[in-house]
Design a protein around this motif. Sequence first.
Motif, mmCIF file in Angstrom:
data_model
loop_
_atom_site.group_PDB
_atom_site.id
_atom_site.type_symbol
_atom_site.label_atom_id
_atom_site.label_comp_id
_atom_site.label_asym_id
_atom_site.label_seq_id
_atom_site.Cartn_x
_atom_site.Cartn_y
_atom_site.Cartn_z
ATOM 1 N N UNK A 14 0.899 -1.151 0.000
ATOM 2 C CA UNK A 14 0.000 0.000 0.000
ATOM 3 C C UNK A 14 0.938 1.202 0.000
ATOM 4 N N UNK A 15 1.055 1.841 -1.165
ATOM 5 C CA UNK A 15 2.076 2.868 -1.348
ATOM 6 C C UNK A 15 1.470 4.242 -1.581
ATOM 7 N N UNK A 16 2.253 5.237 -1.240
ATOM 8 C CA UNK A 16 1.865 6.614 -1.517
ATOM 9 C C UNK A 16 2.008 6.868 -3.022
ATOM 10 N N UNK A 17 1.177 7.725 -3.590
ATOM 11 C CA UNK A 17 1.244 8.017 -5.026
ATOM 12 C C UNK A 17 2.610 8.523 -5.486
ATOM 13 N N UNK A 18 3.409 9.062 -4.570
ATOM 14 C CA UNK A 18 4.740 9.587 -4.912
ATOM 15 C C UNK A 18 5.619 8.523 -5.564
ATOM 16 N N UNK A 19 5.352 7.241 -5.320
ATOM 17 C CA UNK A 19 6.151 6.156 -5.904
ATOM 18 C C UNK A 19 6.151 6.241 -7.433
ATOM 19 N N UNK A 20 5.032 6.693 -8.004
ATOM 20 C CA UNK A 20 4.938 6.796 -9.461
ATOM 21 C C UNK A 20 5.843 7.900 -10.016
ATOM 22 N N UNK A 38 13.675 -0.863 -11.597
ATOM 23 C CA UNK A 38 13.468 -1.554 -10.327
ATOM 24 C C UNK A 38 12.544 -0.784 -9.390
ATOM 25 N N UNK A 39 11.516 -1.463 -8.928
ATOM 26 C CA UNK A 39 10.653 -0.889 -7.896
ATOM 27 C C UNK A 39 11.436 -0.733 -6.596
ATOM 28 N N UNK A 40 12.356 -1.664 -6.331
ATOM 29 C CA UNK A 40 13.086 -1.665 -5.067
ATOM 30 C C UNK A 40 13.833 -0.352 -4.839
ATOM 31 N N UNK A 41 14.532 0.143 -5.845
ATOM 32 C CA UNK A 41 15.270 1.398 -5.666
ATOM 33 C C UNK A 41 14.316 2.574 -5.472
ATOM 34 N N UNK A 42 13.166 2.521 -6.107
ATOM 35 C CA UNK A 42 12.159 3.576 -5.914
ATOM 36 C C UNK A 42 11.557 3.495 -4.514
ATOM 37 N N UNK A 47 11.247 5.531 0.996
ATOM 38 C CA UNK A 47 11.561 5.300 2.413
ATOM 39 C C UNK A 47 12.409 6.443 2.967
ATOM 40 N N UNK A 48 13.421 6.852 2.211
ATOM 41 C CA UNK A 48 14.311 7.913 2.677
ATOM 42 C C UNK A 48 13.600 9.250 2.797
ATOM 43 N N UNK A 52 8.544 4.562 5.358
ATOM 44 C CA UNK A 52 7.736 3.386 5.029
ATOM 45 C C UNK A 52 7.553 2.570 6.300
ATOM 46 N N UNK A 53 6.401 2.010 6.467
ATOM 47 C CA UNK A 53 6.133 1.122 7.587
ATOM 48 C C UNK A 53 6.008 -0.295 7.051
#
Length: 79
Positions: A14-20, A38-42, A47-48, A52-53
Amino acid sequence: MAEDQFLAVFGMYVLKPKIFDYLEDHINHNIRQKGEFQLTSCLDKLRQEEGITGYLVKGKYFDTGMPQFYRQTIIDFPN
């Protein structure tokens, strides 16, 4: 955590829209790891910057993503 241990991410996000925005930036600047976006680096950037919880689950991780790992999972999985 010991050097031979690692954390894995699986399940549902469940991610914030900022991920896009971060994904779009990677695509626009052709930022790839192992030839892929990679989604992981995003997720790490999210997180930084925003935090992220997560929930740490104790247990064993079984990989089924590739045939050799799937085979080992079938061997290792408790009956």
